[in-house]
Design a protein around this motif. Structure first.
Motif, short mmCIF file in Angstrom:
data_model
loop_
_atom_site.label_atom_id
_atom_site.label_comp_id
_atom_site.label_asym_id
_atom_site.label_seq_id
_atom_site.Cartn_x
_atom_site.Cartn_y
_atom_site.Cartn_z
N THR A 80 -73.28 108.57 -3.10
CA THR A 80 -72.12 109.16 -3.75
C THR A 80 -71.44 108.15 -4.65
O THR A 80 -70.64 108.51 -5.49
N GLU A 81 -71.77 106.86 -4.49
CA GLU A 81 -71.16 105.82 -5.30
C GLU A 81 -71.83 105.67 -6.65
O GLU A 81 -71.28 105.07 -7.55
N SER A 82 -73.02 106.18 -6.79
CA SER A 82 -73.76 106.00 -8.03
C SER A 82 -74.21 107.35 -8.56
O SER A 82 -74.56 108.24 -7.80
N SER A 83 -74.23 107.47 -9.88
CA SER A 83 -74.69 108.73 -10.46
C SER A 83 -76.21 108.79 -10.45
O SER A 83 -76.78 109.85 -10.64
N GLU A 84 -76.85 107.65 -10.25
CA GLU A 84 -78.30 107.62 -10.22
C GLU A 84 -78.79 107.72 -8.78
O GLU A 84 -78.42 106.93 -7.93
N ARG A 85 -79.65 108.71 -8.51
CA ARG A 85 -80.16 108.91 -7.16
C ARG A 85 -81.34 107.98 -6.91
O ARG A 85 -82.20 107.81 -7.75
N LYS A 86 -81.37 107.38 -5.74
CA LYS A 86 -82.48 106.53 -5.35
C LYS A 86 -83.63 107.41 -4.87
O LYS A 86 -83.44 108.25 -3.99
N LEU A 87 -84.80 107.22 -5.44
CA LEU A 87 -85.96 107.99 -5.02
C LEU A 87 -86.51 107.44 -3.72
O LEU A 87 -86.43 106.24 -3.45
N PRO A 88 -87.09 108.31 -2.89
CA PRO A 88 -87.66 107.85 -1.62
C PRO A 88 -88.81 106.87 -1.84
O PRO A 88 -89.55 106.97 -2.82
N THR A 89 -88.95 105.94 -0.94
CA THR A 89 -90.06 105.00 -0.96
C THR A 89 -91.19 105.60 -0.15
O THR A 89 -90.97 106.12 0.94
N ILE A 90 -92.39 105.53 -0.67
CA ILE A 90 -93.56 106.01 0.05
C ILE A 90 -94.32 104.79 0.53
O ILE A 90 -94.68 103.91 -0.26
N ILE A 91 -94.54 104.72 1.83
CA ILE A 91 -95.24 103.58 2.43
C ILE A 91 -96.58 104.06 2.95
O ILE A 91 -96.64 105.01 3.73
N LEU A 146 -97.15 111.66 -4.71
CA LEU A 146 -96.58 111.12 -5.94
C LEU A 146 -96.07 112.24 -6.86
O LEU A 146 -95.08 112.05 -7.56
N ALA A 147 -96.72 113.39 -6.84
CA ALA A 147 -96.21 114.53 -7.62
C ALA A 147 -94.87 114.99 -7.04
O ALA A 147 -93.93 115.30 -7.79
N TRP A 148 -94.76 115.03 -5.72
CA TRP A 148 -93.49 115.41 -5.08
C TRP A 148 -92.40 114.41 -5.45
O TRP A 148 -91.30 114.80 -5.84
N ARG A 149 -92.71 113.12 -5.37
CA ARG A 149 -91.71 112.10 -5.70
C ARG A 149 -91.31 112.22 -7.17
O ARG A 149 -90.13 112.11 -7.51
#
Length: 135
Positions: free
Chosen positions: A86-97, A57-60
């Motif tokens: 590249t279509e959005s200025s907001e980056r999607k954060l990785p999901t941790i499962i 969670l610290a890495w995320r």
């Protein structure tokens, strides 16, 4: 609450970490940064669950504050963890499962999350049961 800088990531840990816990968290973060699998083991009672929660969670969390992260870019366009759109200025954060074999192990993870410095992350955690998956 102690804080440790591990591979450039600020990790808050609710206790003074033992050397073995720091090594474990470093392995978790290295695997996440490099976008590779890790097989980690440690004896019972060494704090694996809390180390995994705090390190991942610290890495995320560090991704949301950095502009570009190596784990998100990849070499030669290869598959990596949730590449930035590249279509959005907001980056999607990785999901941790997190998966487990037993309900008691999952309860332990949720309990550790509640006592960790990252307890607010539990609000973002969808929970699924076998009924949700196999319907």
């Amino acid at each position: 609450m102690p804080s440790y800088k591990i591979r450039g990531v600020d990790v808050e840990f609710p206790f003074d970490a033992y050397d073995s816990q720091l090594v474990y968290m470093e392995s978790v973060i290295r695997s996440l940064q490099e976008g590779c699998n890790a097989l980690l083991e440690s004896p019972t009672g060494t704090g694996k669950t809390l180390c995994l929660i705090c390190a991942s969670l610290a890495w995320r969390q560090s991704l949301s504050s950095s502009s570009i992260h190596p784990a998100l870019v990849g070499e030669n366009g290869g598959n990596t963890i949730n590449k930035p759109s590249t279509e959005s200025s907001e980056r999607k954060l990785p999901t941790i499962i997190y998966t487990s074999r037993t309900h008691s192990q999952l309860r332990q993870v949720i309990q550790e999350l509640k006592t960790s410095p990252y307890r607010s992350a539990q609000d973002d955690c969808p929970r699924f049961s076998r009924a949700d998956v196999y319907t």
